[in-house]
Design a protein around this motif. Structure first.
Motif, PDB file in Angstrom:
ATOM      1  N   GLU A   4       7.141 -35.988  -8.593  1.00  0.00           N
ATOM      2  CA  GLU A   4       7.903 -35.575  -7.417  1.00  0.00           C
ATOM      3  C   GLU A   4       8.031 -34.237  -6.692  1.00  0.00           C
ATOM      4  N   GLU A   5       7.809 -33.368  -7.745  1.00  0.00           N
ATOM      5  CA  GLU A   5       7.842 -31.989  -7.458  1.00  0.00           C
ATOM      6  C   GLU A   5       7.063 -31.191  -8.005  1.00  0.00           C
ATOM      7  N   VAL A   6       6.383 -30.053  -7.652  1.00  0.00           N
ATOM      8  CA  VAL A   6       5.656 -29.294  -8.217  1.00  0.00           C
ATOM      9  C   VAL A   6       6.277 -27.829  -8.187  1.00  0.00           C
ATOM     10  N   ILE A   7       6.130 -27.133  -9.415  1.00  0.00           N
ATOM     11  CA  ILE A   7       7.012 -25.753  -9.350  1.00  0.00           C
ATOM     12  C   ILE A   7       5.829 -24.861  -9.644  1.00  0.00           C
ATOM     13  N   PHE A   8       5.446 -23.863  -8.568  1.00  0.00           N
ATOM     14  CA  PHE A   8       4.561 -22.931  -8.754  1.00  0.00           C
ATOM     15  C   PHE A   8       5.185 -21.591  -9.310  1.00  0.00           C
ATOM     16  N   ARG A 134      15.299 -34.935 -14.585  1.00  0.00           N
ATOM     17  CA  ARG A 134      14.157 -34.908 -13.715  1.00  0.00           C
ATOM     18  C   ARG A 134      12.879 -34.292 -14.256  1.00  0.00           C
ATOM     19  N   LEU A 135      13.139 -33.820 -15.449  1.00  0.00           N
ATOM     20  CA  LEU A 135      12.011 -32.967 -16.203  1.00  0.00           C
ATOM     21  C   LEU A 135      10.659 -33.799 -16.124  1.00  0.00           C
ATOM     22  N   LYS A 136      10.522 -34.980 -16.394  1.00  0.00           N
ATOM     23  CA  LYS A 136       9.171 -35.680 -16.335  1.00  0.00           C
ATOM     24  C   LYS A 136       8.688 -36.107 -14.922  1.00  0.00           C
ATOM     25  N   LYS A 137       9.435 -35.698 -14.060  1.00  0.00           N
ATOM     26  CA  LYS A 137       8.895 -35.845 -12.574  1.00  0.00           C
ATOM     27  C   LYS A 137       8.466 -34.685 -11.863  1.00  0.00           C
ATOM     28  N   ILE A 138       8.608 -33.602 -12.725  1.00  0.00           N
ATOM     29  CA  ILE A 138       7.978 -32.434 -12.200  1.00  0.00           C
ATOM     30  C   ILE A 138       6.835 -31.948 -13.059  1.00  0.00           C
ATOM     31  N   ALA A 139       5.658 -31.248 -12.183  1.00  0.00           N
ATOM     32  CA  ALA A 139       4.690 -30.593 -12.753  1.00  0.00           C
ATOM     33  C   ALA A 139       4.923 -29.198 -12.416  1.00  0.00           C
ATOM     34  N   PHE A 140       4.525 -28.215 -13.646  1.00  0.00           N
ATOM     35  CA  PHE A 140       4.328 -26.875 -13.312  1.00  0.00           C
ATOM     36  C   PHE A 140       2.964 -26.414 -13.031  1.00  0.00           C
ATOM     37  N   ILE A 141       2.929 -25.711 -11.993  1.00  0.00           N
ATOM     38  CA  ILE A 141       1.710 -24.882 -11.934  1.00  0.00           C
ATOM     39  C   ILE A 141       1.995 -23.280 -12.249  1.00  0.00           C
ATOM     40  N   SER A 142       1.107 -22.695 -13.439  1.00  0.00           N
ATOM     41  CA  SER A 142       1.502 -21.381 -13.569  1.00  0.00           C
ATOM     42  C   SER A 142       0.305 -20.472 -13.310  1.00  0.00           C
ATOM     43  N   LEU A 143       0.633 -19.462 -12.710  1.00  0.00           N
ATOM     44  CA  LEU A 143      -0.584 -18.600 -12.310  1.00  0.00           C
ATOM     45  C   LEU A 143      -0.410 -17.297 -13.397  1.00  0.00           C
ATOM     46  N   ASN A 144       0.385 -17.427 -14.412  1.00  0.00           N
ATOM     47  CA  ASN A 144       0.602 -16.409 -15.318  1.00  0.00           C
ATOM     48  C   ASN A 144      -0.085 -16.570 -16.529  1.00  0.00           C
ATOM     49  N   TYR A 145      -0.484 -15.515 -17.402  1.00  0.00           N
ATOM     50  CA  TYR A 145      -0.926 -15.605 -18.692  1.00  0.00           C
ATOM     51  C   TYR A 145      -0.065 -15.963 -19.852  1.00  0.00           C
ATOM     52  N   ASP A 146       1.098 -15.460 -19.696  1.00  0.00           N
ATOM     53  CA  ASP A 146       2.287 -15.706 -20.826  1.00  0.00           C
ATOM     54  C   ASP A 146       2.402 -16.942 -21.141  1.00  0.00           C
ATOM     55  N   ILE A 147       3.309 -17.277 -22.163  1.00  0.00           N
ATOM     56  CA  ILE A 147       3.613 -18.350 -22.570  1.00  0.00           C
ATOM     57  C   ILE A 147       5.178 -18.637 -22.361  1.00  0.00           C
ATOM     58  N   LEU A 148       5.828 -18.081 -21.651  1.00  0.00           N
ATOM     59  CA  LEU A 148       7.316 -18.098 -21.296  1.00  0.00           C
ATOM     60  C   LEU A 148       7.517 -19.725 -21.032  1.00  0.00           C
ATOM     61  N   ILE A 149       6.950 -20.330 -20.065  1.00  0.00           N
ATOM     62  CA  ILE A 149       7.098 -21.755 -19.552  1.00  0.00           C
ATOM     63  C   ILE A 149       6.931 -22.533 -20.693  1.00  0.00           C
TER      64      ILE A 149
END
Length: 346
Positions: A4-8, A134-149
Motif C-alpha cells: 500500500e505504501e512505499v517509503i523512500f 502495517r509493516l508487511k503492507k509497506i515496501a522500503f526503497i533505500s538510496l543509502n549504503y548503510d544498514i540502519l533500516i
C-alpha cells in the motif's frame, strides 16, 4: 500481501541517526584518522592531485567534494577505459581501480564508526509500523549504503523476513540467513547497493553478511568467495553513474522496486531532496507514474532545524514540477524524526 505504501529513504534519514552528510564524509574521515596509513596517504595524494586539497592543513577551512561526485568520476573513467596523468589503469599499476576501492572502504569505515551507537529513529519507525499492523503492507526503497533500516527490520525477525528483491548464495548454505517466506516478507530495495553485500565476479553471485558492514573489513583482509576463492568486491553504485544494467542483481532489485511503486497507493520520501542529478531515480518514478496512468499520493518529509526557506522552496518546486498531478504532491513541515514517532501529519 499487497503493498500500500512505499517509503523512500534518502541521506537525511540516515543523518537523523548519526550518519555524516555527503559533504562531510572526507572531513570526518581525516579528522578521525590522524595517524597515517596507506589508505589515508593515497587518498590525501589523490585529493591533492585532482582537487588541490591539502589534508595536512586545517580541515575546517577545506571544502571537500562529495563521496559520490568522486566515485562517479572514477566509475566513468573505468567505463570508458580512460586514465588520467599519473593515474593509470593498467594491470601492472591499476591506480584508478585502487583509489575507487579505497574510497568505498573509506565510507564503510566512517559509517561503521558513526553508526555503532544505535539507530533510534529507524527502530522507532519499524516499531510503529508493526504496532499499526502495517509493516508487511509497506515496501522500503533505500538510496543509502548503510544498514540502519536493514538491521531495524531484522531485529524483529521472529515476525518478518527481510526481502531485498534478489538472490544470495547464503540461501543455499547453512547460515543465519534464509530465503524470505512470501507470507512474512518485508521488502527493502537498495538501489545503489549495500555495505553488507559482496559480489563474486567469477561466479556471478551475491553474498550477504547479515547485520555486518562487510565492506569495512575487506580493506584489511580480502574476503574470498567460498566456491571459487576469487576476491569478492562491494556493490556500491553512485547515483549519478548508471551501471544497473551491467549487474544482474541490481537489475532484479530495480525491477522489483518498480513493481512495488506501480501497485502502491502512496509514496513517502524521507530525507531526500530530489536533486536534479538523480535522473535515474526520476526515470524510474516517471516510468511508474505514466505506466500506472495516475499519480499516486506523494508525501515529502524532509524538514529539519535550521533548514533555510529558500532550500525548502526549491525542494518543493522540484517535486511539484516533476509529478503530473500537482494536487497529489504534499510537501510537509515535518522531520524524519517526527515521522518515525508519529506518522504523517498532512
Amino acid at each position: 500481501m499487497a503493498i500500500e505504501e512505499v517509503i523512500f529513504l534518502g541521506a537525511g534519514a540516515s543523518a537523523a541517526d548519526g550518519a555524516p552528510v555527503q559533504s562531510k564524509l572526507f572531513q570526518s574521515y581525516f579528522q578521525n584518522n590522524p595517524h597515517k596509513d596507506a589508505i589515508s596517504d593515497n587518498l590525501s595524494q589523490f585529493l591533492k592531485d585532482f582537487f588541490g586539497i591539502d589534508t595536512t592543513k586545517s580541515l575546517k577551512t577545506i571544502e571537500f567534494p562529495t563521496f559520490e561526485e568522486i566515485l562517479g568520476l572514477l566509475e566513468l573513467s573505468l567505463a570508458r577505459s580512460e586514465s588520467f596523468r599519473n593515474y593509470p589503469m593498467i594491470p601492472q599499476d591499476p591506480k584508478i581501480q585502487n583509489v575507487r576501492e579505497q574510497i568505498i572502504f573509506l565510507i564503510a569505515k566512517i559509517l561503521k564508526e558513526k553508526l555503532q551507537f544505535g539507530r533510534q529513529h529507524h527502530d522507532r519507525l519499524i516499531s510503529r509500523f508493526r504496532q499499526e499492523r502495517r509493516l508487511k503492507k509497506i515496501a522500503f526503497i533505500s538510496l543509502n549504503y548503510d544498514i540502519l533500516i536493514d538491521n531495524a527490520i531484522t531485529d524483529i525477525h521472529r515476525y518478518v523476513d527481510l526481502d531485498y528483491g534478489t538472490q544470495f548464495t547464503n540461501f543455499e548454505k547453512k547460515s543465519d540467513w534464509h530465503k524470505p517466506r512470501e507470507d512474512r516478507s518485508v521488502f527493502l530495495y537498495k538501489l545503489h547497493g549495500s555495505l553488507n553485500w559482496l559480489y563474486c565476479p567469477t561466479c556471478i553471485s551475491l553474498t550477504i553478511t547479515p547485520k555486518e558492514k562487510s565492506v569495512s573489513t575487506i580493506a584489511d583482509k580480502p574476503k574470498l568467495c567460498d566456491s571459487c576463492k576469487t576476491a569478492m568486491i562491494p556493490i556500491i553504485i553512485p547515483p549519478t553513474f548508471f551501471k544497473v544494467m551491467s549487474n544482474h542483481f541490481l537489475q532484479q532489485i530495480w525491477r522489483q522496486a518498480e513493481i512495488s511503486l506501480i501497485n502502491c497507493k502512496r509514496i513517502v520520501f524521507c530525507g531526500y531532496s530530489f536533486p536534479d542529478a538523480d535522473i535515474h531515480i526520476k526515470y524510474l518514478l516517471k516510468r511508474v507514474e505514466v505506466n500506472r496512468g495516475v499519480t499516486p499520493e506523494v508525501f515529502i518529509v524532509n524538514d529539519y532545524s535550521g533548514k533555510k526557506k529558500n532550500e525548502k522552496d526549491q525542494e518543493k518546486s522540484r517535486y511539484k514540477r516533476f509529478f503530473k498531478n500537482k494536487d497529489k504532491v504534499h510537501y510537509l513541515k515535518q522531520s524524519f524524526e517526527d515521522f518515525c514517532e508519529n506518522g504523517l501529519k498532512p
